[in-house]
Write a protein that holds these residues in place. Structure first.
Motif, mmCIF file in Angstrom:
data_model
loop_
_atom_site.group_PDB
_atom_site.id
_atom_site.type_symbol
_atom_site.label_atom_id
_atom_site.label_comp_id
_atom_site.label_asym_id
_atom_site.label_seq_id
_atom_site.Cartn_x
_atom_site.Cartn_y
_atom_site.Cartn_z
ATOM 1 N N LEU A 25 0.850 -1.307 -0.027
ATOM 2 C CA LEU A 25 0.012 0.038 -0.015
ATOM 3 C C LEU A 25 0.865 1.234 -0.015
ATOM 4 C CD1 LEU A 25 -2.948 0.826 0.226
ATOM 5 C CD2 LEU A 25 -2.688 0.654 2.728
ATOM 6 N N ILE A 79 2.008 3.273 -3.300
ATOM 7 C CA ILE A 79 0.917 3.926 -4.193
ATOM 8 C C ILE A 79 1.242 5.420 -4.492
ATOM 9 C CG2 ILE A 79 -1.503 4.676 -4.704
ATOM 10 C CD1 ILE A 79 -2.404 2.177 -3.411
ATOM 11 N N LEU A 111 -9.954 4.704 -1.442
ATOM 12 C CA LEU A 111 -10.052 3.724 -0.467
ATOM 13 C C LEU A 111 -11.313 3.080 -0.242
ATOM 14 C CD1 LEU A 111 -7.401 2.864 0.976
ATOM 15 C CD2 LEU A 111 -8.419 3.374 2.980
ATOM 16 N N VAL A 132 -8.779 -4.765 -12.158
ATOM 17 C CA VAL A 132 -7.432 -4.841 -11.244
ATOM 18 C C VAL A 132 -6.175 -4.998 -11.895
ATOM 19 C CG1 VAL A 132 -6.335 -6.825 -9.655
ATOM 20 C CG2 VAL A 132 -8.707 -6.277 -9.532
ATOM 21 N N THR A 140 -2.007 -6.931 -7.207
ATOM 22 C CA THR A 140 -2.317 -7.216 -5.716
ATOM 23 C C THR A 140 -1.280 -6.602 -5.065
ATOM 24 O OG1 THR A 140 -3.690 -9.135 -6.498
ATOM 25 C CG2 THR A 140 -2.859 -8.927 -4.041
ATOM 26 N N LEU A 141 -1.714 -6.109 -3.919
ATOM 27 C CA LEU A 141 -0.864 -5.498 -3.042
ATOM 28 C C LEU A 141 -0.849 -5.912 -1.586
ATOM 29 C CD1 LEU A 141 -1.537 -1.660 -3.631
ATOM 30 C CD2 LEU A 141 0.144 -2.935 -4.732
ATOM 31 N N THR A 196 -8.259 1.039 -4.040
ATOM 32 C CA THR A 196 -7.752 -0.094 -3.390
ATOM 33 C C THR A 196 -8.305 -0.214 -1.957
ATOM 34 O OG1 THR A 196 -5.642 -0.840 -2.586
ATOM 35 C CG2 THR A 196 -5.785 1.623 -2.061
ATOM 36 N N ILE A 211 -4.625 -6.936 -0.911
ATOM 37 C CA ILE A 211 -5.496 -6.062 -1.275
ATOM 38 C C ILE A 211 -5.375 -5.801 -2.755
ATOM 39 C CG2 ILE A 211 -6.269 -4.838 0.964
ATOM 40 C CD1 ILE A 211 -3.865 -2.886 0.408
ATOM 41 N N PRO A 212 -6.459 -5.505 -3.406
ATOM 42 C CA PRO A 212 -6.412 -5.268 -4.950
ATOM 43 C C PRO A 212 -6.091 -3.749 -5.101
ATOM 44 C CG PRO A 212 -8.508 -5.196 -4.261
ATOM 45 C CD PRO A 212 -7.794 -5.392 -3.110
ATOM 46 N N LEU A 213 -5.222 -3.395 -6.370
ATOM 47 C CA LEU A 213 -5.205 -2.148 -6.882
ATOM 48 C C LEU A 213 -5.954 -2.174 -8.177
ATOM 49 C CD1 LEU A 213 -3.952 0.766 -6.668
ATOM 50 C CD2 LEU A 213 -1.957 0.056 -8.035
#
Length: 372
Positions: free
Chosen positions: A12, A15, A43, A55, A58-59, A241, A366-368
């Motif tokens: 995260l 970003i 968010l 997507v 993935t973070l 995200t 978590i996705p971005l």
């Protein structure tokens, strides 16, 4: 203990350095973002079908996977070993001994305690500049699309720090309208907006992830974002995200009913998935470590502060002495779907069904998501 994120090299905290690079501030762009006139970081705590199609990667949220820590990591582009907001609640030195700061609410002792902004000014607890301040200094106009009460909250002051134009948004309609207001302008000046929507997280806590209430909110978010993407001008990139994942609690460990866990203990902070245990004497460390390990058995991993720092749980860079002192002498991290609750001290938090904070993939990954 399950590893947090095999095969996910970015966090995260990557970003905003990547956003800054697209505006010409930083040479590095770890996420490879494409420059655009305006950027909005939104968010939300999960993805829905419309979002899933966009997507990009993935973070990892970072440890602990909790809102106050994650938002500060996002805003500063750095993990909590650097910024010092090391959990939901943690100890700070006070005249009469250490005091717990609830960093999400910025309250003393508990989520319902006295306002801590006078005693522990947010800008002093977290004094490092945010990436939003860097953007503003570079001439990027900063906006906030968030619930109005959050603008002057202790956490916002500690993490985001930069003045900016507020677009109050507590509903999905207000969120969409605020983002479009930021994006729809005719001049060439760049804008950056931080946007936040918490209701999915709230439903997950109250009813559990994937509950009917959670799924209904997810569908509403999906529809809102689909409309937003359809109306967004090509001069604005929206990055979406989350700040953490969530697990459904199924094994309840009541710390208040286990006297062995309170021997030589001065304070217990953190939250149900990650506990910071502060001892009344360094000499008590060995016995307390053994007692917590034996009592919690397979439900939690218990390690000492020094081990957590040596193993870089809180980030790759060693914390300063001030930040290290905020970490518990012991850290108890729940395993599986267990939660370490304290009903007397934390009645609301202890009643929740959904929890997060620990190192499992369900909480960490978590996705971005990016607009095309």
């Amino acid at each position: 203990m399950a590893s947090a994120s095999p095969g996910t090299p970015h966090t995260l905290a990557d970003i905003l350095p990547s956003v800054a690079a697209t505006f010409g501030l930083d040479p590095g762009n770890p996420l490879g973002l494409t420059p655009n006139r305006d950027v909005v970081v939104l968010l939300i705590d999960d993805i829905a079908p419309t979002l899933a199609a966009h997507v990009t990667t993935t973070l990892t949220a970072g440890f602990p996977a909790t809102t106050a820590t994650s938002l500060t990591s996002l805003a500063l582009g750095a993990p909590c070993a650097t910024h010092g907001i090391i959990g939901y609640s943690f100890a700070l030195p006070d005249g009469d001994g250490p005091r717990l700061l609830n960093s999400l609410r910025w309250k003393l002792d508990s989520a319902t305690g006295a306002d801590a902004r006078g005693q522990f000014p947010p800008e002093s607890v977290q004094p490092r500049p945010s990436r939003l301040e860097d953007l503003a200094a570079h001439g990027v106009e900063v906006h906030y699309v968030i619930p109005g009460y959050q603008r002057e909250s202790g956490l916002t002051r500690a993490a985001f720090r930069a003045p900016g134009i507020l677009h109050p948004a507590s509903t999905l309609d207000e969120l969409r309208s605020g983002i479009l207001t930021v994006a729809n302008h005719s001049d060439r000046a760049s804008r950056f907006a931080y946007a936040y929507f918490a209701d999915l997280d709230g439903n997950g806590h109250l009813y559990g992830p994937e509950s009917p209430q959670w799924l209904a909110m997810l569908a509403d978010i999906d529809a809102c974002i689909a409309d937003l993407f359809a109306e967004l001008p090509p001069t604005c990139t929206v990055l979406i995200t989350g700040d953490h994942g969530m697990i459904h609690a199924d094994t309840i460990i009541d710390l208040d009913t286990r006297p062995t866990l309170h021997r030589d203990v001065l304070l217990i902070g953190g939250e149900a998935r990650v506990r910071h245990v502060y001892l009344d004497s360094p000499a008590a460390l060995s016995d307390a470590h053994a007692a917590w390990t034996a009592e919690l058995s397979s439900h939690a991993t218990v390690i000492a502060r020094e081990q957590a720092i040596d193993e870089h749980w809180f980030g790759p860079t060693p914390p300063t002495e001030v930040i290290a002192s905020r970490i518990g002498d012991l850290i108890a991290v729940a395993e599986g779907s267990a939660v370490l609750i304290r009903p007397a001290a934390e009645p609301l938090e202890s009643s929740l069904i959904g929890h997060h904070g620990a190192r499992t993939p369900a909480e960490q990954l978590i996705p971005l998501i990016a607009t095309p």
